[in-house]
Enzyme design. Structure first.
Site, PDB file in Angstrom:
ATOM      1  N   GLN A  36      60.199  96.025  64.218  1.00 32.32           N
ATOM      2  CA  GLN A  36      60.996  97.242  64.400  1.00 32.32           C
ATOM      3  C   GLN A  36      60.128  98.472  63.961  1.00 32.32           C
ATOM      4  O   GLN A  36      60.011  98.276  62.461  1.00 32.32           O
ATOM      5  CB  GLN A  36      62.446  96.881  63.827  1.00 32.32           C
ATOM      6  CG  GLN A  36      63.134  98.200  64.219  1.00 32.32           C
ATOM      7  CD  GLN A  36      63.800  98.362  65.603  1.00 32.32           C
ATOM      8  OE1 GLN A  36      63.338  97.423  66.601  1.00 32.32           O
ATOM      9  NE2 GLN A  36      64.082  99.571  65.889  1.00 32.32           N
TER      10      GLN A  36
ATOM     11  N   LYS B   8      69.714  93.841  69.565  1.00 33.06           N
ATOM     12  CA  LYS B   8      68.600  93.139  70.288  1.00 33.06           C
ATOM     13  C   LYS B   8      68.774  91.443  70.238  1.00 33.06           C
ATOM     14  O   LYS B   8      68.821  90.854  71.097  1.00 33.06           O
ATOM     15  CB  LYS B   8      67.323  93.452  69.753  1.00 33.06           C
ATOM     16  CG  LYS B   8      66.936  94.801  70.304  1.00 33.06           C
ATOM     17  CD  LYS B   8      65.760  95.413  69.671  1.00 33.06           C
ATOM     18  CE  LYS B   8      65.561  96.823  70.054  1.00 33.06           C
ATOM     19  NZ  LYS B   8      64.167  97.615  69.096  1.00 33.06           N
TER      20      LYS B   8
ATOM     21  N   ASP C 143      56.907  95.421  73.440  1.00 37.14           N
ATOM     22  CA  ASP C 143      57.318  96.785  73.247  1.00 37.14           C
ATOM     23  C   ASP C 143      56.348  97.534  74.106  1.00 37.14           C
ATOM     24  O   ASP C 143      56.477  98.900  74.373  1.00 37.14           O
ATOM     25  CB  ASP C 143      57.139  96.908  71.837  1.00 37.14           C
ATOM     26  CG  ASP C 143      58.653  97.200  71.076  1.00 37.14           C
ATOM     27  OD1 ASP C 143      59.402  97.481  71.680  1.00 37.14           O
ATOM     28  OD2 ASP C 143      58.368  97.000  69.934  1.00 37.14           O
TER      29      ASP C 143
END
Ligand code: GUN
Length: 293
Positions: free
Chosen positions: A98, A54, A121
């Site tokens: 994460q 990412k 997200d």
């Protein structure tokens, strides 16, 4: 004949190129650089690989990005302080913690501590709820990637029977809710570990989405002739013919289903690369103020 394989690698490159063009424009016209903060807790090897990929995408597209790595045994207080710092940082338009987090941390409390306006997200309950209501919000990156794959490979969703196998908070639940909205108008059924007769249900699907994390679970007796298969699984199986002793396969037995289905995503190179592309798109839209003022 149109290609049967839905090429996520090529579609994600196309999306990233579009995001790059818009990013260059946003920088030159408004002096705004999209900024994304990554928080990585502990030593989970898969998480490290994902965050690295990412970060690389941020570099490619000219985003500002920061990665903060915290030790496995970090206290929740320290993690929440870091999130609070990014919540207040004007250069940061998206924050990604994460997952999964180490077991001593309360994942839901961490997600809810994010400023929902930077929740690229789409995991914060406010974004999850707004998505169900069909309101403007951040759409979780994997479900967003799935609907883009369908759209860009000309797979109609309106009035189609969609069967989702799996009910995770990251993929199954949100993609089912998204396809149910008036934007996509699908008729959605969700199957999970306690569902009886999964084969009977999945055999009626025009679009089958497999997100259960079981290698090669879906075989040709699960599917309808001509259906579209979206395989979200990423499973490592032993393969002695490979140098490293393993290979990656999806939740769908690709070879077994290939002749019978209409379209199918490969693993790797299907849904995987789309998740990162949509994260970039969400962060760009956040920087532009398109989702929230
Ligand atoms: N872990 C697996 N997928 C994801 C994702 O899309 N976002 C975050 N934050 N963690 C993940």
């Amino acid at each position: 004949m149109e290609n049967k394989i839905i090429d996520g690698k090529s579609i994600s490159s196309q999306i990233k190129a579009e995001v790059k063009t818009e990013t260059d424009k946003l920088k030159s016209e408004k002096g705004i650089t999209p900024g994304l903060a990554f928080i990585l807790v502990g030593e989970n090897p898969a998480s490290k690989v994902y965050v690295k990929s990412k970060g690389k995408a941020c570099e490619e597209l000219g985003f500002h990005s920061v990665t903060e790595t915290l030790p496995e045994n970090v206290s929740e207080e320290v993690l929440l302080e870091l999130i609070s710092k990014f919540n207040d940082d004007e250069k940061i338009h998206g924050i990604l913690t994460q997952l999964p987090l180490p077991a001593h941390l309360n994942q839901q409390r961490v997600i809810e501590s994010l400023n929902y306006k930077k929740d690229v997200d789409g995991f914060h309950p406010l974004n999850a709820g707004r998505m169900v209501l069909g309101e403007k919000c951040f759409i979780p990156c994997t479900p967003y990637g799935i609907v883009e794959l369908l759209k860009r490979s000309n797979a109609e969703t309106e009035g189609k029977n969609v069967v989702v196998i799996g009910r995770s908070n990251i993929v199954g639940k949100p993609v089912a809710n998204l396809l149910m909205t008036t934007k996509f108008n699908s008729t959605v059924t969700v199957c999970h570990s306690k569902t009886k007769n999964i084969k009977d249900i999945s055999s009626r699907a025009d679009i089958l989405i497999a997100a259960i994390g079981k290698a090669n679970f879906v075989t040709k007796d699960f599917i309808k002739e001509g259906c579209v298969i979206i395989d979200v699984g990423i499973n490592r199986i032993e393969d002695k013919t490979k140098k490293n002793g393993f290979r990656m396969v999806g939740d769908v037995d690709f070879e077994d289903c290939f002749d019978k289905c209409g379209k199918i995503t490969p693993v790797p190179g299907g849904v995987g690369p789309m998740t990162i592309a949509m994260l970039m798109k969400n962060t760009l839209d956040s920087a532009k103020g398109l989702i929230y003022e």
